[in-house]
Design an enzyme around this catalytic site. Structure first.
Site, short mmCIF file in Angstrom:
data_model
loop_
_atom_site.label_atom_id
_atom_site.label_comp_id
_atom_site.label_asym_id
_atom_site.label_seq_id
_atom_site.Cartn_x
_atom_site.Cartn_y
_atom_site.Cartn_z
N SER A 1 0.95 -1.01 -0.08
CA SER A 1 -0.03 0.16 -0.07
C SER A 1 0.94 1.50 0.10
O SER A 1 1.89 1.26 0.53
CB SER A 1 -1.03 -0.08 1.10
N TYR B 1 -1.96 5.15 -4.39
CA TYR B 1 -2.93 6.28 -4.11
C TYR B 1 -2.37 7.62 -4.83
O TYR B 1 -1.22 8.04 -4.55
CB TYR B 1 -3.20 6.58 -2.75
N THR C 1 -5.62 2.53 -6.93
CA THR C 1 -6.88 2.45 -6.27
C THR C 1 -7.48 3.52 -6.71
O THR C 1 -7.24 4.82 -6.30
CB THR C 1 -6.59 1.98 -4.78
N LYS D 1 -7.93 -0.47 -9.38
CA LYS D 1 -8.57 -1.27 -8.29
C LYS D 1 -9.97 -0.42 -7.93
O LYS D 1 -9.43 0.77 -7.61
CB LYS D 1 -7.54 -1.39 -7.03
N HIS E 1 -13.42 -2.40 -1.96
CA HIS E 1 -12.70 -1.86 -0.78
C HIS E 1 -12.86 -2.58 0.38
O HIS E 1 -12.76 -1.93 1.63
CB HIS E 1 -12.47 -0.26 -0.86
#
Ligand code: FNR
Ligand code: LAC
Length: 368
Positions: free
Chosen positions: A115, A139, A165, A234, A258
């Site tokens: 992440s 992100y 994402t 995603k 999510h």
């Protein structure tokens, strides 16, 4: 390999066992962050229930003595269809955080998606566990320079795909977290996010604020053009968006809500999957996540046309219980269940599963 010693006092046999054990170990704030979902948690519950609304249609006498769970993903043969979903702040689950998860990934040939909000930098993970197969979850921050720099670091350190994402334009409303008062994260501990301005005590929602709410399909196209890595989008739940992902050059979509943490009452990945496969699976790879807790869930996802599945919370529960070994064991349990289900469903090759292996369950839905 898959058996606990007979004298073990609390044999943890299933992912549900790990979840229960983790609930006892984790402090209430960390638990609320990991286990919780958005508002009434309707989607959170339905993610698990949706796989159980499907019944299997097994075939007999096909010869299942040799089984092969391998699948083709982004044009590469992978030994099995499991991936570790990107989850933020893994040091909340265990002090070894993402490094422990990477060890479990390496031991089981499972791809770990790191992440952007990890408590380990992309390079630290690559250096500590160089043989962990790895993808990087991005992100996108308002400052595109920070995001481009993150992508460059991921490329340089052996990450093989970029997962962008797109279902967090703003943070979801997480009442469990608010009640428990999750406030223990320091922006500086998250090197990737610190570059985008994270500092001091922050809530998960504060981190969400760093993400650019105006991210668009043009940005996806730009990442595809600029990055040497395949790009997966995603957080897709409709065929319309899957076709836009195709049009903007993505190599894959991850059908996902999510983990029920963003917009409550959206449909589950299991329910969204068939239309997306129908519309776009001939043009890009379709993956799915949310509520995968059994080998039979994996079989159903592949039967509906997913190439692979991602596992989120069960990995964190494994981490909480026993660090790298716990996360590894969670993956091994799921792989053993998958092997068993392939044999009993009469599809010894995971890649030969198709929609004839599933039907709407004839039993009542008791999830509500
Ligand atoms: C997530 N998820 C997530 N997704 C993402 O793209 N970036 C992230 O940083 C996070 N962080 C995160 C934290 C925690 C605690 C959870 C539970 C989830 C979503 C995750 O990748 C995945 O979509 C879901 O967790 C899958 O559902 P299950 O397997 O948890 O039911
Ligand atoms: C979450 C964010 C960080 O789900 O993705 O908590």
């Amino acid at each position: 390999l898959y058996l606990m010693p007979a004298d073990s006092p609390h044999p943890l046999l299933s992912l549900a066992d790990y979840e229960r054990a983790a609930c006892e170990i984790l402090d209430p704030a960390a638990l609320s962050y990991i286990a919780g979902g958005a508002t009434d948690e309707v989607t959170l519950r339905d993610n698990v229930a949706a796989w159980r609304r499907l019944a299997l249609r097994p075939r007999m006498l096909v010869g299942v003595g040799r089984r092969d769970p391998s699948v083709e993903l982004l044009g590469v043969r992978r030994p099995h269809p499991l991936l570790i979903a990107p989850t933020a702040f893994q040091r909340l689950a265990h002090r070894d955080g993402e490094i422990a998860t990477a060890r479990a990934a390496a031991a089981t040939s499972t791809i770990i998606c790191l992440s952007t909000f990890a408590t380990t930098t992309p390079e630290a993970l690559a250096e500590a566990v160089p043989d962990a197969p790895r993808w990087f979850q991005l992100y996108v921050f308002s400052d595109r320079g920070v995001s481009r720099d993150l992508v460059a670091r991921a490329v340089e350190h052996g990450y093989e795909a970029l997962v962008v994402t797109v279902d967090v334009p703003v943070a979801g409303v997480r009442e469990r977290e608010l009640r428990a008062g999750v406030r223990s994260l320091h922006g500086e501990q998250l090197a990737s996010a610190a570059a985008a301005g994270a500092s001091g005590e922050m809530t998960p929602a504060d981190f969400g604020e760093l993400v650019d709410p105006d991210l668009s399909w043009d940005d996806i196209e730009r990442f595809v053009a600029e990055s040497p890595l395949p790009v997966l989008v995603k957080g897709i739940l409709t065929a319309e968006d899957a076709l836009l992902a195709v049009a903007h050059g993505a190599s894959g979509v991850i059908v996902s809500n999510h983990g029920g943490r963003q917009l409550d009452t959206v449909l589950s990945g299991a329910d969204a999957l068939p239309a997306i496969v129908e519309a776009a699976a001939d043009q890009l790879d379709v993956l799915v996540d949310g509520g995968i807790r059994r080998g039979t869930d994996v079989v159903k996802a592949l039967a509906l046309g997913a190439r692979a599945v991602l596992i989120g919370r069960p990995i964190l529960c494994g981490l909480a219980v026993d660090g790298a070994q716990g996360a590894q064991r969670v993956i091994e349990i799921l792989l053993a269940e998958l092997d068993n289900a392939l044999a009993l469903a009469g599809s010894p090759q995971a890649s030969n599963l198709d929609a004839t292996f599933v039907m709407p369950a004839p039993w009542p839905d008791r999830s509500r």
